[in-house]
Design a protein around this motif. Structure first.
Motif, PDB file in Angstrom:
ATOM      1  N   UNK A 165      23.312  75.202  12.709  1.00 26.96           N
ATOM      2  CA  UNK A 165      22.908  76.454  13.366  1.00 26.96           C
ATOM      3  C   UNK A 165      23.311  76.484  14.826  1.00 26.96           C
ATOM      4  N   UNK A 166      23.210  75.336  15.492  1.00 27.14           N
ATOM      5  CA  UNK A 166      23.698  75.239  16.865  1.00 27.14           C
ATOM      6  C   UNK A 166      24.474  73.925  16.953  1.00 27.14           C
ATOM      7  N   UNK A 167      25.770  74.057  16.895  1.00 29.60           N
ATOM      8  CA  UNK A 167      26.697  72.941  16.764  1.00 29.60           C
ATOM      9  C   UNK A 167      26.620  71.998  17.971  1.00 29.60           C
ATOM     10  N   UNK A 168      26.450  70.710  17.711  1.00 33.58           N
ATOM     11  CA  UNK A 168      26.392  69.697  18.766  1.00 33.58           C
ATOM     12  C   UNK A 168      27.810  69.214  19.073  1.00 33.58           C
ATOM     13  N   UNK A 193      26.737  71.388  26.378  1.00 36.21           N
ATOM     14  CA  UNK A 193      26.675  72.205  25.178  1.00 36.21           C
ATOM     15  C   UNK A 193      25.543  73.224  25.269  1.00 36.21           C
ATOM     16  N   UNK A 194      24.392  72.794  25.755  1.00 37.40           N
ATOM     17  CA  UNK A 194      23.265  73.712  25.944  1.00 37.40           C
ATOM     18  C   UNK A 194      23.638  74.819  26.922  1.00 37.40           C
ATOM     19  N   UNK A 195      24.339  74.468  27.957  1.00 37.99           N
ATOM     20  CA  UNK A 195      24.724  75.418  29.001  1.00 37.99           C
ATOM     21  C   UNK A 195      25.628  76.529  28.447  1.00 37.99           C
ATOM     22  N   UNK A 196      26.492  76.172  27.509  1.00 37.29           N
ATOM     23  CA  UNK A 196      27.462  77.128  26.989  1.00 37.29           C
ATOM     24  C   UNK A 196      26.959  77.946  25.808  1.00 37.29           C
ATOM     25  N   UNK A 197      25.858  77.537  25.199  1.00 38.18           N
ATOM     26  CA  UNK A 197      25.457  78.150  23.935  1.00 38.18           C
ATOM     27  C   UNK A 197      24.174  78.973  23.990  1.00 38.18           C
ATOM     28  N   UNK A 198      23.193  78.531  24.755  1.00 42.95           N
ATOM     29  CA  UNK A 198      21.892  79.216  24.760  1.00 42.95           C
ATOM     30  C   UNK A 198      22.032  80.603  25.367  1.00 42.95           C
ATOM     31  N   UNK A 199      21.328  81.596  24.799  1.00 43.15           N
ATOM     32  CA  UNK A 199      21.568  82.985  25.185  1.00 43.15           C
ATOM     33  C   UNK A 199      20.332  83.718  25.702  1.00 43.15           C
ATOM     34  N   UNK A 200      19.173  83.089  25.726  1.00 40.50           N
ATOM     35  CA  UNK A 200      17.957  83.774  26.144  1.00 40.50           C
ATOM     36  C   UNK A 200      17.965  84.129  27.620  1.00 40.50           C
ATOM     37  N   UNK A 201      17.003  84.957  28.059  1.00 36.61           N
ATOM     38  CA  UNK A 201      16.914  85.324  29.481  1.00 36.61           C
ATOM     39  C   UNK A 201      16.797  84.082  30.351  1.00 36.61           C
ATOM     40  N   UNK A 202      17.583  84.036  31.411  1.00 31.47           N
ATOM     41  CA  UNK A 202      17.519  82.932  32.352  1.00 31.47           C
ATOM     42  C   UNK A 202      18.395  81.749  32.002  1.00 31.47           C
ATOM     43  N   UNK A 248      19.749  82.056  19.686  1.00 28.64           N
ATOM     44  CA  UNK A 248      20.544  80.832  19.768  1.00 28.64           C
ATOM     45  C   UNK A 248      21.156  80.419  18.436  1.00 28.64           C
ATOM     46  N   UNK A 249      20.584  80.845  17.326  1.00 25.70           N
ATOM     47  CA  UNK A 249      21.025  80.345  16.027  1.00 25.70           C
ATOM     48  C   UNK A 249      21.402  81.448  15.034  1.00 25.70           C
ATOM     49  N   UNK A 250      21.561  82.668  15.512  1.00 20.33           N
ATOM     50  CA  UNK A 250      21.959  83.765  14.626  1.00 20.33           C
ATOM     51  C   UNK A 250      22.932  84.689  15.365  1.00 20.33           C
ATOM     52  N   UNK A 251      23.915  85.183  14.609  1.00 15.62           N
ATOM     53  CA  UNK A 251      24.938  86.053  15.191  1.00 15.62           C
ATOM     54  C   UNK A 251      25.144  87.264  14.292  1.00 15.62           C
ATOM     55  N   UNK A 252      25.279  88.423  14.924  1.00 17.65           N
ATOM     56  CA  UNK A 252      25.584  89.673  14.217  1.00 17.65           C
ATOM     57  C   UNK A 252      27.034  90.032  14.536  1.00 17.65           C
ATOM     58  N   UNK A 253      27.829  90.303  13.501  1.00 17.79           N
ATOM     59  CA  UNK A 253      29.224  90.669  13.701  1.00 17.79           C
ATOM     60  C   UNK A 253      29.433  92.106  13.246  1.00 17.79           C
TER      61      UNK A 253
END
Length: 396
Positions: free
Chosen positions: A318-321, A7-16, A261-266
């Protein structure tokens, strides 16, 4: 079910991060072109966990750079935009749109300090009334020319939905969830006595659902039975974070842009065919930021499809498990999408470019259309289908 580590692998968006590095291989929508004006040529924004700002210099060139000066790390959001760049309001260091430091007042005349100074900077392109940024390695792929952005035989309009307090993947997985419309939109409207365009369309028996991989992402088919049987072909889930969908007479595209990781702009762009109108693809269009659909108690008001979707996604956390979920047959599209996401992450980790929804040949990038898609709902009223419309809204 997937593990917490997956889940962490598919969701986190920061550099690296694995998903973050994949998302950086795709152009991301930033803001409306018209938002940068002569009076306000700077817009701070957070994208993929990075604090950035987009600005337009005196020559009309766009820059997307890290938000703090390299000198004393003061924010550049109060900087002075000049003919050839942006000047820090603290000590006057000036940067070009490509991030190069081009002037350092008060340093010795023979100093070469600025030659070694460069802000992180990313390419920017304008298309269809929006600015797009590319945060990945060179060379950048072509910016896809989605039909909604480049058609000129009608009217195009832009809206930015309220800030979503959830991870980007919760929004995009919804596009692979083809049966949620029955209860979340159709039944919800009935239960609350709402008149929402399109709601009745979804309250029909669902007999079959299918998903398959295509060049753009995931294709979807939904078979309705009952008194109004229909085989509904929906536009594909466009990988990795786009929804392309007909909304009544409006052809629409939704860019689900990860802020962190916990906010989205549409960002929502709609196009309405209109023989009396002409909208050039490079037009700086009017735009609207929508307020959150909340009632007096601060709860989601559920008065529109968009408020209903936002409630569902944010209620997951905020970050679905995903390690705690229980999937069924209706979730095969979601499983297929996660598999595709994991495979494309692996390609990037191996030093390869993604091979889904990538555009590299200009000959195949004149106008990307999905003509086989069913147009749901019918009807002729246009503005009642856009995000800002609430129950009982009518066309102008």
């Amino acid at each position: 079910m997937i593990t917490s580590e997956q889940n962490e692998r598919l969701t986190r968006v920061g550099p690296g991060t694995p998903a973050g590095e994949l998302l950086r291989r795709y152009w991301q929508a930033l803001c409306p072109v018209a938002e940068l004006t002569d009076d306000k040529p700077i817009k701070p924004l957070r994208l993929l966990g990075e604090d950035l700002l987009v600005f337009k210099d005196g020559q009309g060139r766009y820059g997307l750079i890290e938000a703090r000066c390299k000198h004393r790390r003061v924010s550049l959001t109060r900087g002075f935009v000049e003919e050839d760049g942006i000047r820090c309001a603290y000590h006057g260091w000036k940067y070009a749109t490509d991030g190069r430091c081009i002037e350092q007042p008060f340093e010795p005349a023979d100093s070469h300090l600025k030659d070694d100074i460069r802000l992180r900077a990313y390419p920017v392109q304008a298309l269809g009334g929006l600015l797009f940024g590319y945060l990945g390695p060179a060379p950048a792929p072509l910016l896809p020319r989605w039909d909604v952005l480049v058609r000129e035989d009608g009217r195009r309009f832009i809206q930015i939905l309220p800030l979503h307090h959830c991870n980007w993947l919760q929004c995009e997985e919804n596009t692979a969830d083809t049966v949620h419309t029955y209860y979340l939109h159709g039944r919800m409207a009935q239960e609350h006595g709402l008149t929402i365009p399109g709601a009745d369309y979804y309250v029909r028996p669902v007999e079959r659902y299918e998903w398959s991989v295509c060049d753009w992402g995931i294709e979807k088919v939904l078979v309705y039975g009952g008194e109004q049987p229909e085989v509904e072909v929906r536009p594909p889930l466009i990988f990795p974070n786009i929804l392309r969908v007909p909304q009544g007479p409006v052809e629409a595209i939704h860019f689900r842009v990860p802020i962190d990781d916990t906010h989205t702009r549409i960002l929502w762009v709609g196009f309405l065919e209109d023989a009396s109108a002409h909208t050039p693809e490079d037009a700086a269009l009017p735009f609207e930021y929508l307020e959150a659909g909340r009632n007096a108690d601060g709860e989601h008001d559920l008065q529109s499809f968009y408020s209903q979707d936002q409630w569902a996604w944010e209620s997951q956390g905020e970050l679905y498990d995903r390690s705690a979920e229980t999937l069924g047959a209706t979730d095969r599209g979601i499983v297929l999408f996660r598999k595709m996401l994991d495979e494309q992450i692996a390609r990037v980790e191996q030093g390869l470019a993604p091979d889904v929804a990538m555009v590299t040949d200009p000959a195949h990038n004149q106008s990307i259309t999905f003509p086989s898609a069913t147009r749901p709902w019918g009807g002729t009223e246009a503005m009642s289908f856009v995000p800002g419309a609430t129950a009982d809204a009518s066309a102008p």
